[in-house]
Design a protein around this motif. Structure first.
Motif, PDB file in Angstrom:
ATOM      1  N   THR A   1       0.677  -0.979  -0.047  1.00  0.00           N
ATOM      2  CA  THR A   1      -0.065   0.085   0.010  1.00  0.00           C
ATOM      3  C   THR A   1       0.860   1.284  -0.030  1.00  0.00           C
ATOM      4  OG1 THR A   1      -0.091  -0.177   2.363  1.00  0.00           O
ATOM      5  CG2 THR A   1      -2.027  -1.045   1.063  1.00  0.00           C
ATOM      6  N   ALA A   2       1.918   1.113   0.509  1.00  0.00           N
ATOM      7  CA  ALA A   2       2.972   2.268   0.515  1.00  0.00           C
ATOM      8  C   ALA A   2       3.610   2.866  -0.517  1.00  0.00           C
ATOM      9  CB  ALA A   2       4.029   2.183   1.727  1.00  0.00           C
ATOM     10  N   GLY A   3       4.083   1.313  -1.633  1.00  0.00           N
ATOM     11  CA  GLY A   3       4.928   1.517  -2.386  1.00  0.00           C
ATOM     12  C   GLY A   3       4.408   1.613  -3.881  1.00  0.00           C
ATOM     13  N   VAL A   4       2.833   1.250  -3.977  1.00  0.00           N
ATOM     14  CA  VAL A   4       2.209   1.404  -5.345  1.00  0.00           C
ATOM     15  C   VAL A   4       1.814   2.916  -5.642  1.00  0.00           C
ATOM     16  CG1 VAL A   4       0.214   0.979  -6.752  1.00  0.00           C
ATOM     17  CG2 VAL A   4       1.315  -0.776  -5.373  1.00  0.00           C
ATOM     18  N   PRO A   5       1.534   3.783  -4.752  1.00  0.00           N
ATOM     19  CA  PRO A   5       1.092   5.116  -4.874  1.00  0.00           C
ATOM     20  C   PRO A   5       2.318   6.110  -5.429  1.00  0.00           C
ATOM     21  CG  PRO A   5       0.082   4.347  -2.890  1.00  0.00           C
ATOM     22  CD  PRO A   5       1.212   3.360  -3.206  1.00  0.00           C
ATOM     23  N   PRO A   6       3.546   6.091  -5.033  1.00  0.00           N
ATOM     24  CA  PRO A   6       4.654   7.007  -5.592  1.00  0.00           C
ATOM     25  C   PRO A   6       4.831   6.474  -7.148  1.00  0.00           C
ATOM     26  CG  PRO A   6       5.566   5.379  -3.988  1.00  0.00           C
ATOM     27  CD  PRO A   6       4.004   5.299  -3.623  1.00  0.00           C
ATOM     28  N   VAL A   7       4.657   5.244  -7.356  1.00  0.00           N
ATOM     29  CA  VAL A   7       4.738   4.905  -8.744  1.00  0.00           C
ATOM     30  C   VAL A   7       3.809   5.648  -9.430  1.00  0.00           C
ATOM     31  CG1 VAL A   7       5.306   3.071 -10.409  1.00  0.00           C
ATOM     32  CG2 VAL A   7       6.233   3.084  -7.787  1.00  0.00           C
ATOM     33  N   ALA A   8       2.474   5.310  -8.890  1.00  0.00           N
ATOM     34  CA  ALA A   8       1.429   6.316  -9.905  1.00  0.00           C
ATOM     35  C   ALA A   8       1.652   7.595 -10.069  1.00  0.00           C
ATOM     36  CB  ALA A   8       0.145   5.901  -9.164  1.00  0.00           C
TER      37      ALA A   8
ATOM     38  N   MET B   1      -3.742  -0.422 -10.830  1.00  0.00           N
ATOM     39  CA  MET B   1      -2.372  -0.775 -10.390  1.00  0.00           C
ATOM     40  C   MET B   1      -2.485  -1.542  -8.863  1.00  0.00           C
ATOM     41  SD  MET B   1      -0.202   2.613 -11.145  1.00  0.00           S
ATOM     42  CE  MET B   1       1.311   1.868 -10.303  1.00  0.00           C
ATOM     43  N   GLY B   2      -3.557  -2.122  -8.539  1.00  0.00           N
ATOM     44  CA  GLY B   2      -3.454  -2.928  -7.461  1.00  0.00           C
ATOM     45  C   GLY B   2      -4.294  -2.446  -6.262  1.00  0.00           C
ATOM     46  N   LEU B   3      -4.522  -1.195  -6.111  1.00  0.00           N
ATOM     47  CA  LEU B   3      -5.256  -0.556  -5.028  1.00  0.00           C
ATOM     48  C   LEU B   3      -6.397   0.199  -5.363  1.00  0.00           C
ATOM     49  CD1 LEU B   3      -2.030   0.978  -3.150  1.00  0.00           C
ATOM     50  CD2 LEU B   3      -3.001  -0.965  -2.667  1.00  0.00           C
ATOM     51  N   PRO B   4      -7.445  -0.581  -5.614  1.00  0.00           N
ATOM     52  CA  PRO B   4      -8.779  -0.062  -5.821  1.00  0.00           C
ATOM     53  C   PRO B   4      -9.300   0.820  -4.817  1.00  0.00           C
ATOM     54  CG  PRO B   4      -9.100  -2.378  -5.733  1.00  0.00           C
ATOM     55  CD  PRO B   4      -7.638  -1.976  -5.675  1.00  0.00           C
ATOM     56  N   THR B   5     -10.367   2.012  -5.142  1.00  0.00           N
ATOM     57  CA  THR B   5     -11.045   2.769  -4.276  1.00  0.00           C
ATOM     58  C   THR B   5     -12.683   2.342  -4.248  1.00  0.00           C
ATOM     59  OG1 THR B   5      -9.338   4.484  -4.452  1.00  0.00           O
ATOM     60  CG2 THR B   5     -11.633   5.052  -3.723  1.00  0.00           C
TER      61      THR B   5
END
Length: 413
Positions: free
Chosen positions: A355-362, A395-399
């Motif tokens: 959860t911490a690593g996917v967002p900075p790539v987005a 990318m794997g973290l749906p809202t």
């Protein structure tokens, strides 16, 4: 269009960042990863190669780097031709990496507020002590700096902005709730760097309430939350990074952060703290050796990255935003649920790192394409959340959202 990414850090979050950058190297270009221990970078790149994660053929190079040496960071940025830096190293290095980006013109993305090793839970607004002091320098150099672009801070900031833009006309309160309902099977361990983890909870708990900063002790204020998927969970009001920027951008609203803790964690934490073992101040042993108790505790606890293979269960992190729309009371809970086992199978890390690593790539993808290439320093809630959350959906973290109509996934097409 910005190309070529330098990842700084080699822990569990960096592993996720590396895999996700590889999945999108057609957009992000050449990839580089650096830390004090090059062997850790080599292992991360090997895991990327083992999973054949690169979308298109391209280099993924490793480097040894002391990230507290701004000149060395700047030299590496120039040598590699990187135009985007994703800093997922220790929070102790933020100001040094940011300075190197200002010097070289590279875009800067991080996931936490800068910390000084000898200071804990600094006076709010904490961002004003370090990063915000360089806001004007970023603007003058036309350097994009996206602060706190992990999950919390990061995605939860975007959730607050989404709620304010689309669901709640007059925001009165923002409660961020972080629940890890997973199990790693160890007697005691932290889900990310133990030193940083404990530092969050040994100082004053700051919240923004009734237009002022309020102070509490850790575990002083708790309540039960009934959340999607993970059900009823006890969480305690804690100090956290995102409160400091959200309070500045939504000063009319109460802003609080709640984190879930089990009784076992609280008991162990209390014993360690009571014995002075969570202190960041040096002590001298009977043999004349000077040690920092917190660093000793960190050394004997499991490496958070080692928890991933046996981790099971889910996380639920979201924002409960209350206020008025059309003069009538309204509330929404905007959230994500992630699965530890799914994260491990995809990128070899546990769900907290995921959860911490996917967002900075987005965020990097949006900077690369120009959508978030602001040419100045911003926190995530100052940006349009729709493209960010839309990317995370795929990318794997749906809202999802819970409101008067129940629970449902959100689309950002």
């Amino acid at each position: 269009m910005k190309r070529n990414v330098l990842i700084i850090g080699a822990g569990g979050v960096a592993q996720v960042v590396a895999h996700k950058c590889a999945h999108h190297n057609d957009v992000l270009g050449d990839l580089h990863i650096a830390s004090r221990t090059k062997a850790k970078c080599d292992a991360i790149v090997a895991s990327v190669q083992e999973k054949a994660a690169m979308k298109v053929p391209g280099p993924f190079s490793t480097h040894q780097l002391d990230a507290m040496d701004s000149a060395a960071v700047a030299a590496l940025i120039r040598d590699t031709g990187c135009q985007i830096v994703i800093n997922v190293g220790s929070a102790f290095i933020n100001k040094y990496v940011l300075e190197a980006c200002i010097e070289t013109g590279a875009a800067y993305i991080d996931t936490a507020i800068h910390e000084e090793p000898d200071k804990i839970c600094e006076t709010p607004p904490w961002y004003a002590n370090y990063e915000w002091k360089r806001k004007e320098a970023c603007r003058e150099a036309s350097v994009t700096a996206i602060l706190g672009a992990g999950f919390d801070p990061g995605v939860v900031n975007a959730y607050a902005r989404l709620a304010a833009d689309d669901y709640v006309e007059e925001v009165e309160s923002i409660d961020i709730v972080d629940i890890n309902a997973g199990s790693h099977g160890k007697y005691f361990a932290t889900n990310f760097d133990p030193e940083i983890n404990f530092r969050e909870f040994t100082g004053t708990v700051y919240a923004w309430q009734n237009g002022n900063w309020t102070e509490n002790k850790m575990f002083e204020v708790g309540r039960e939350w009934d959340l999607p998927v993970v059900g009823k969970q006890k969480a305690y009001m804690s100090g956290h990074d995102e409160i400091h920027s959200l309070a500045a951008n939504y000063p009319q609203a109460d802003v609080r952060f709640w984190m879930g803790f089990g009784d076992h964690y609280i008991n162990v934490f209390t014993v360690l703290k009571s014995l002075g073992l969570l202190s960041e101040k040096p002590v001298t042993t009977a043999e004349g050796q000077e040690v920092i108790p917190l660093k000793v505790v960190k050394a004997v606890l499991p490496d958070p990255a080692s928890l991933a293979p046996g981790y099971t269960g889910k996380t639920c992190i979201g924002d409960l935003v209350k206020g008025k729309t059309g003069g009538k009371p309204v509330e929404v809970f905007i959230y994500n649920v992630a699965d530890h086992k799914d994260a491990y199978e995809e990128v070899g890390s546990q769900g907290i790192s995921y959860t911490a690593g996917v967002p900075p790539v987005a965020a990097a993808i949006l900077v690369a394409g120009g959508t978030w290439d602001t040419g100045t320093m911003v926190n995530v809630e100052e940006l349009d959340p729709h493209p960010f959350l839309g990317l995370l959906n795929v990318m794997g973290l749906p809202t999802s959202i819970r409101d008067a109509n129940g629970d449902r996934p959100l689309s950002f097409d």
